[in-house]
Motif scaffolding. Structure first.
Motif, PDB file in Angstrom:
ATOM      1  N   VAL A  29       7.563  19.340   4.585  1.00 52.98           N
ATOM      2  CA  VAL A  29       8.214  18.032   4.609  1.00 52.98           C
ATOM      3  C   VAL A  29       9.678  18.169   4.220  1.00 52.98           C
ATOM      4  O   VAL A  29      10.550  17.509   4.806  1.00 52.98           O
ATOM      5  CB  VAL A  29       7.486  17.061   3.651  1.00 52.98           C
ATOM      6  N   PHE A  30       9.966  19.032   3.275  1.00 52.04           N
ATOM      7  CA  PHE A  30      11.338  19.166   2.803  1.00 52.04           C
ATOM      8  C   PHE A  30      12.239  19.823   3.849  1.00 52.04           C
ATOM      9  O   PHE A  30      13.414  19.499   3.944  1.00 52.04           O
ATOM     10  CB  PHE A  30      11.371  19.908   1.474  1.00 52.04           C
ATOM     11  N   ASP A  31      11.688  20.732   4.656  1.00 51.41           N
ATOM     12  CA  ASP A  31      12.455  21.277   5.788  1.00 51.41           C
ATOM     13  C   ASP A  31      12.801  20.171   6.769  1.00 51.41           C
ATOM     14  O   ASP A  31      13.898  20.129   7.322  1.00 51.41           O
ATOM     15  CB  ASP A  31      11.674  22.375   6.504  1.00 51.41           C
ATOM     16  N   ARG A  32      11.860  19.284   6.992  1.00 50.69           N
ATOM     17  CA  ARG A  32      12.103  18.165   7.893  1.00 50.69           C
ATOM     18  C   ARG A  32      13.156  17.223   7.338  1.00 50.69           C
ATOM     19  O   ARG A  32      13.977  16.686   8.086  1.00 50.69           O
ATOM     20  CB  ARG A  32      10.802  17.432   8.154  1.00 50.69           C
ATOM     21  N   LEU A  33      13.146  17.012   6.033  1.00 53.95           N
ATOM     22  CA  LEU A  33      14.155  16.137   5.421  1.00 53.95           C
ATOM     23  C   LEU A  33      15.561  16.726   5.549  1.00 53.95           C
ATOM     24  O   LEU A  33      16.527  16.000   5.810  1.00 53.95           O
ATOM     25  CB  LEU A  33      13.826  15.891   3.951  1.00 53.95           C
ATOM     26  N   VAL A  34      15.677  18.024   5.381  1.00 50.37           N
ATOM     27  CA  VAL A  34      16.984  18.671   5.549  1.00 50.37           C
ATOM     28  C   VAL A  34      17.440  18.535   6.999  1.00 50.37           C
ATOM     29  O   VAL A  34      18.619  18.281   7.263  1.00 50.37           O
ATOM     30  CB  VAL A  34      16.908  20.153   5.116  1.00 50.37           C
ATOM     31  N   ALA A  71      22.783   7.398   5.825  1.00 50.34           N
ATOM     32  CA  ALA A  71      22.331   8.761   6.065  1.00 50.34           C
ATOM     33  C   ALA A  71      22.298   9.574   4.773  1.00 50.34           C
ATOM     34  O   ALA A  71      21.511  10.504   4.641  1.00 50.34           O
ATOM     35  CB  ALA A  71      23.233   9.437   7.094  1.00 50.34           C
ATOM     36  N   PHE A  72      23.144   9.223   3.821  1.00 52.42           N
ATOM     37  CA  PHE A  72      23.141   9.909   2.532  1.00 52.42           C
ATOM     38  C   PHE A  72      21.930   9.492   1.702  1.00 52.42           C
ATOM     39  O   PHE A  72      21.294  10.324   1.048  1.00 52.42           O
ATOM     40  CB  PHE A  72      24.429   9.586   1.774  1.00 52.42           C
ATOM     41  N   LEU A  73      21.591   8.221   1.739  1.00 54.91           N
ATOM     42  CA  LEU A  73      20.516   7.718   0.888  1.00 54.91           C
ATOM     43  C   LEU A  73      19.121   8.002   1.436  1.00 54.91           C
ATOM     44  O   LEU A  73      18.188   8.182   0.660  1.00 54.91           O
ATOM     45  CB  LEU A  73      20.687   6.216   0.677  1.00 54.91           C
ATOM     46  N   LEU A  74      18.966   8.049   2.744  1.00 56.92           N
ATOM     47  CA  LEU A  74      17.639   8.217   3.330  1.00 56.92           C
ATOM     48  C   LEU A  74      16.949   9.511   2.908  1.00 56.92           C
ATOM     49  O   LEU A  74      15.811   9.460   2.417  1.00 56.92           O
ATOM     50  CB  LEU A  74      17.712   8.111   4.854  1.00 56.92           C
ATOM     51  N   PRO A  75      17.557  10.686   3.050  1.00 53.50           N
ATOM     52  CA  PRO A  75      16.847  11.903   2.624  1.00 53.50           C
ATOM     53  C   PRO A  75      16.565  11.946   1.119  1.00 53.50           C
ATOM     54  O   PRO A  75      15.546  12.477   0.701  1.00 53.50           O
ATOM     55  CB  PRO A  75      17.793  13.042   3.018  1.00 53.50           C
ATOM     56  N   ILE A  76      17.451  11.359   0.326  1.00 52.32           N
ATOM     57  CA  ILE A  76      17.208  11.332  -1.115  1.00 52.32           C
ATOM     58  C   ILE A  76      15.981  10.486  -1.431  1.00 52.32           C
ATOM     59  O   ILE A  76      15.089  10.894  -2.185  1.00 52.32           O
ATOM     60  CB  ILE A  76      18.453  10.815  -1.859  1.00 52.32           C
ATOM     61  N   ALA A  77      15.919   9.298  -0.844  1.00 52.63           N
ATOM     62  CA  ALA A  77      14.784   8.407  -1.092  1.00 52.63           C
ATOM     63  C   ALA A  77      13.484   9.023  -0.579  1.00 52.63           C
ATOM     64  O   ALA A  77      12.460   9.012  -1.280  1.00 52.63           O
ATOM     65  CB  ALA A  77      15.033   7.057  -0.435  1.00 52.63           C
ATOM     66  N   LEU A  78      13.502   9.568   0.615  1.00 56.22           N
ATOM     67  CA  LEU A  78      12.288  10.181   1.162  1.00 56.22           C
ATOM     68  C   LEU A  78      11.882  11.427   0.381  1.00 56.22           C
ATOM     69  O   LEU A  78      10.699  11.667   0.170  1.00 56.22           O
ATOM     70  CB  LEU A  78      12.492  10.517   2.636  1.00 56.22           C
ATOM     71  N   GLY A  79      12.854  12.205  -0.053  1.00 54.90           N
ATOM     72  CA  GLY A  79      12.546  13.392  -0.851  1.00 54.90           C
ATOM     73  C   GLY A  79      11.876  13.033  -2.166  1.00 54.90           C
ATOM     74  O   GLY A  79      10.906  13.676  -2.570  1.00 54.90           O
ATOM     75  N   ARG A  80      12.380  12.007  -2.818  1.00 51.09           N
ATOM     76  CA  ARG A  80      11.758  11.583  -4.077  1.00 51.09           C
ATOM     77  C   ARG A  80      10.352  11.044  -3.833  1.00 51.09           C
ATOM     78  O   ARG A  80       9.441  11.303  -4.606  1.00 51.09           O
ATOM     79  CB  ARG A  80      12.627  10.548  -4.770  1.00 51.09           C
TER      80      ARG A  80
END
Length: 112
Positions: A29-34, A71-80
């Motif tokens: 999942v984290f590869d996908r978030l990056v 775009a900055f907030l989306l990966p942070i929120a999904l990662g958490r």
């Protein structure tokens, strides 16, 4: 439209295609978030270049700024979100293993 802008758009479009490929086949999942973050940054670059192509740079820069904030907030929120989700799954798995080692019966998920 200059050749430099066209070349830049084509290269960035190829980078977006590579990023979407990584989103599709990412092993974790984290590869996908990056990869989603990569696609987002490249999308911002395309919006800015399109502003210069259409000679409306100030309008497109405003759009690019708003998009880059999202775009900055989306990966942070999904990662958490996924980090807490995987922590809960690992905790349940450890609890299940501990019960099996102690010889307690397997929980069938609430069905009798």
């Amino acid at each position: 439209m200059s050749g430099f802008l066209i070349t830049s758009l084509v290269i960035i479009a190829l980078l977006i295609a590579v990023g979407l490929h990584r989103v599709w086949i990412g092993p974790t999942v984290f590869d996908r978030l990056v990869a989603v973050a990569l696609v987002s940054v490249n999308g911002v670059a395309i919006i800015v270049i399109m502003g210069f192509v259409f000679d409306r740079a100030s309008f497109f820069l405003d759009i690019a700024l708003a998009y880059s904030l999202l775009a900055f907030l989306l990966p942070i929120a999904l990662g958490r979100y996924f980090e807490h989700r995987t922590d809960d799954e690992e905790q349940r798995e450890r609890h299940r293993r501990r019960r099996v080692q102690q010889g307690q019966p397997h929980d069938s998920g609430g069905t009798s």
